[in-house]
Each structure stands twice: as C-alpha cells, then as structure tokens.
Design a protein around this motif. Sequence first.
Motif, PDB file in Angstrom:
ATOM      1  N   VAL A 110     -10.447  -1.812  -1.355  1.00  0.00           N
ATOM      2  CA  VAL A 110      -9.854  -1.358  -2.048  1.00  0.00           C
ATOM      3  C   VAL A 110     -10.662  -0.770  -3.383  1.00  0.00           C
ATOM      4  O   VAL A 110     -11.016   0.513  -4.003  1.00  0.00           O
ATOM      5  CB  VAL A 110      -8.563  -1.751  -2.306  1.00  0.00           C
ATOM      6  CG1 VAL A 110      -7.626  -1.180  -3.662  1.00  0.00           C
ATOM      7  CG2 VAL A 110      -7.668  -1.581  -1.660  1.00  0.00           C
ATOM      8  N   THR A 111     -11.442  -2.336  -4.371  1.00  0.00           N
ATOM      9  CA  THR A 111     -12.146  -1.440  -5.339  1.00  0.00           C
ATOM     10  C   THR A 111     -13.327  -0.515  -4.940  1.00  0.00           C
ATOM     11  O   THR A 111     -13.433  -0.095  -5.583  1.00  0.00           O
ATOM     12  CB  THR A 111     -12.984  -2.875  -5.452  1.00  0.00           C
ATOM     13  OG1 THR A 111     -11.351  -4.452  -5.592  1.00  0.00           O
ATOM     14  CG2 THR A 111     -13.677  -2.972  -7.052  1.00  0.00           C
ATOM     15  N   GLN A 122      -4.291   9.742  -4.570  1.00  0.00           N
ATOM     16  CA  GLN A 122      -2.816   9.670  -3.986  1.00  0.00           C
ATOM     17  C   GLN A 122      -2.522   8.443  -3.092  1.00  0.00           C
ATOM     18  O   GLN A 122      -1.531   7.976  -2.621  1.00  0.00           O
ATOM     19  CB  GLN A 122      -1.150   9.905  -4.779  1.00  0.00           C
ATOM     20  CG  GLN A 122       0.019  10.565  -4.772  1.00  0.00           C
ATOM     21  CD  GLN A 122      -0.102   9.042  -6.090  1.00  0.00           C
ATOM     22  OE1 GLN A 122      -0.357   8.807  -6.951  1.00  0.00           O
ATOM     23  NE2 GLN A 122       0.731   7.498  -5.009  1.00  0.00           N
ATOM     24  N   TYR A 123      -3.210   9.549  -1.782  1.00  0.00           N
ATOM     25  CA  TYR A 123      -2.552   9.352  -0.136  1.00  0.00           C
ATOM     26  C   TYR A 123      -2.993   8.255  -0.369  1.00  0.00           C
ATOM     27  O   TYR A 123      -3.093   7.225   0.682  1.00  0.00           O
ATOM     28  CB  TYR A 123      -3.264  10.453   0.934  1.00  0.00           C
ATOM     29  CG  TYR A 123      -2.532  11.807   0.071  1.00  0.00           C
ATOM     30  CD1 TYR A 123      -1.142  11.712   0.565  1.00  0.00           C
ATOM     31  CD2 TYR A 123      -3.469  13.216  -0.019  1.00  0.00           C
ATOM     32  CE1 TYR A 123      -0.357  13.243   1.102  1.00  0.00           C
ATOM     33  CE2 TYR A 123      -2.676  14.403   0.201  1.00  0.00           C
ATOM     34  CZ  TYR A 123      -0.849  14.082   0.130  1.00  0.00           C
ATOM     35  OH  TYR A 123      -1.218  15.192   0.858  1.00  0.00           O
ATOM     36  N   LEU A 124      -4.468   7.970  -0.802  1.00  0.00           N
ATOM     37  CA  LEU A 124      -4.807   6.502   0.070  1.00  0.00           C
ATOM     38  C   LEU A 124      -3.733   5.111  -0.870  1.00  0.00           C
ATOM     39  O   LEU A 124      -3.616   4.049  -0.244  1.00  0.00           O
ATOM     40  CB  LEU A 124      -6.728   6.161  -1.179  1.00  0.00           C
ATOM     41  CG  LEU A 124      -6.864   5.707  -0.475  1.00  0.00           C
ATOM     42  CD1 LEU A 124      -7.688   4.961   0.234  1.00  0.00           C
ATOM     43  CD2 LEU A 124      -8.776   5.549  -1.842  1.00  0.00           C
ATOM     44  N   LYS A 125      -3.703   5.580  -2.198  1.00  0.00           N
ATOM     45  CA  LYS A 125      -3.041   4.494  -2.482  1.00  0.00           C
ATOM     46  C   LYS A 125      -1.650   4.438  -1.853  1.00  0.00           C
ATOM     47  O   LYS A 125      -1.135   2.850  -1.914  1.00  0.00           O
ATOM     48  CB  LYS A 125      -2.656   4.779  -4.352  1.00  0.00           C
ATOM     49  CG  LYS A 125      -3.543   4.657  -5.158  1.00  0.00           C
ATOM     50  CD  LYS A 125      -3.164   5.194  -6.564  1.00  0.00           C
ATOM     51  CE  LYS A 125      -4.510   4.831  -6.912  1.00  0.00           C
ATOM     52  NZ  LYS A 125      -4.099   5.342  -8.771  1.00  0.00           N
ATOM     53  N   SER A 149      -4.170  11.620   5.583  1.00  0.00           N
ATOM     54  CA  SER A 149      -3.760  13.107   4.747  1.00  0.00           C
ATOM     55  C   SER A 149      -5.698  13.181   3.596  1.00  0.00           C
ATOM     56  O   SER A 149      -5.733  13.857   3.343  1.00  0.00           O
ATOM     57  CB  SER A 149      -2.788  12.949   3.909  1.00  0.00           C
ATOM     58  OG  SER A 149      -1.836  12.982   4.934  1.00  0.00           O
ATOM     59  N   PHE A 150      -5.803  11.688   2.757  1.00  0.00           N
ATOM     60  CA  PHE A 150      -6.686  11.217   2.614  1.00  0.00           C
ATOM     61  C   PHE A 150      -7.870  11.782   3.537  1.00  0.00           C
ATOM     62  O   PHE A 150      -8.470  12.597   2.464  1.00  0.00           O
ATOM     63  CB  PHE A 150      -7.278   9.639   2.368  1.00  0.00           C
ATOM     64  CG  PHE A 150      -8.491   9.707   1.877  1.00  0.00           C
ATOM     65  CD1 PHE A 150      -8.435   9.306   0.112  1.00  0.00           C
ATOM     66  CD2 PHE A 150      -9.586   8.728   1.845  1.00  0.00           C
ATOM     67  CE1 PHE A 150     -10.010   8.873  -1.165  1.00  0.00           C
ATOM     68  CE2 PHE A 150     -10.511   8.862   1.084  1.00  0.00           C
ATOM     69  CZ  PHE A 150     -10.800   8.655   0.060  1.00  0.00           C
ATOM     70  N   ASN A 151      -8.233  11.904   4.488  1.00  0.00           N
ATOM     71  CA  ASN A 151      -9.376  11.937   5.094  1.00  0.00           C
ATOM     72  C   ASN A 151      -9.138  13.501   5.083  1.00  0.00           C
ATOM     73  O   ASN A 151     -10.552  14.546   4.864  1.00  0.00           O
ATOM     74  CB  ASN A 151      -9.255  11.494   6.540  1.00  0.00           C
ATOM     75  CG  ASN A 151     -11.141  11.954   6.850  1.00  0.00           C
ATOM     76  OD1 ASN A 151     -11.598  12.151   7.051  1.00  0.00           O
ATOM     77  ND2 ASN A 151     -10.499  12.346   8.038  1.00  0.00           N
ATOM     78  N   VAL A 152      -8.665  14.183   5.073  1.00  0.00           N
ATOM     79  CA  VAL A 152      -8.227  15.495   4.932  1.00  0.00           C
ATOM     80  C   VAL A 152      -8.698  16.697   3.703  1.00  0.00           C
ATOM     81  O   VAL A 152      -9.508  17.154   3.649  1.00  0.00           O
ATOM     82  CB  VAL A 152      -6.822  16.525   5.372  1.00  0.00           C
ATOM     83  CG1 VAL A 152      -5.915  17.671   5.160  1.00  0.00           C
ATOM     84  CG2 VAL A 152      -6.886  15.801   6.271  1.00  0.00           C
TER      85      VAL A 152
END
Length: 168
Positions: free
Chosen positions: A53-54, A114-117, A123-126
């Motif tokens: 995460v960091t 935001q998707y990652l959080k 969706s983050f990958n997209v």
Amino acid sequence: MIRFSLFTVVFLLCVVSSYAIKVVDVDTICKNVNDNPPFCLNLLKSKNGTDLVTLAQYTITVARIDLTNTVNVINKLISQSGSDLKAKDHYEYCLSLFGAGGGGALCLLGDGEQYLKNGDYDSFNVQVNSIIADYSDCINGGTPGIPPYHDKSVLPKYAEVVHDVVDI
C-alpha cells in the motif's frame, strides 16, 4: 500468574503478527515491469522493505508529480509554438491526453487512486492502461494512417518518464 501473563503476551504477538502488513520485494515487482525494469528499480529502491500500500501510494505520488511537470511543459510548448499550427495542434492534443480535464491522465490517475483505495484493482488497472494509451497516442500518434508529429522538443522525454512510472 507469570505463566499466564507470558502465555498471553506470546498469544497476542502471534495474533498481531498474523495481521501484520506484508512487506514486498522491489526486485519482484520490477521484474514484472514491461518496458524499463532498471527505471523501476532505481525509483523504488529507497522504498524496498515497505508494504504494498505504501509502495503504491508512493508510485502514484511520483506519477502525479511527473504528470504535472509534463502538463507544464506542454503548456509552455503551446505558448511557444507561435505560428506553427502543426506543433500547436499536437501539443493541444497531448494536453487533452495528459491534463486534468475529463479523461486526461491526471484525471485518470485521481480516479485510479480512489479505485485502489476501494480495493477495486481491476478498475485501477483499466485507469493505468488508459494512461499508457494516452502516452502512446501523444508520442506515437493517435490516428491510424496519419503519421505522428515529429516532436523534437523535451516532451517525449517527459512523457516517457510518466509512462515508465505508470508502468510500475
């Protein structure tokens, strides 16, 4: 009583350690980078031994800084393009791809963060793939059959740094 306390401490240590954040190995991450693993290693080596995460947040922060720098370069190139309409059109096109406006890379990065959080990794990958496509469209041309603009400015170098960071 001492045995009970020691047992309790050992039990708590075992429970806490099972919930500890997993440390990631930068070498493992950088082996999976498509285009520039040495860049990845150089960027992340100071963060080796930290949790995922960091590491992700650090990479997003670096990408945001590099995107902002690239947008600043594009704005400067637009203002310097003068009567060269091909250059001005190209830089304005690249600004639409990298900028904060709807669908630009800065906007995509914010959405991706935001998707990652939220744990929505697909969706983050997209979003990441869209930023890479924006890079390619700006530097290599976005319209099939039309040759790309032969850009002799510093923009391709700035854009490549963005690409390399986002590729991580």
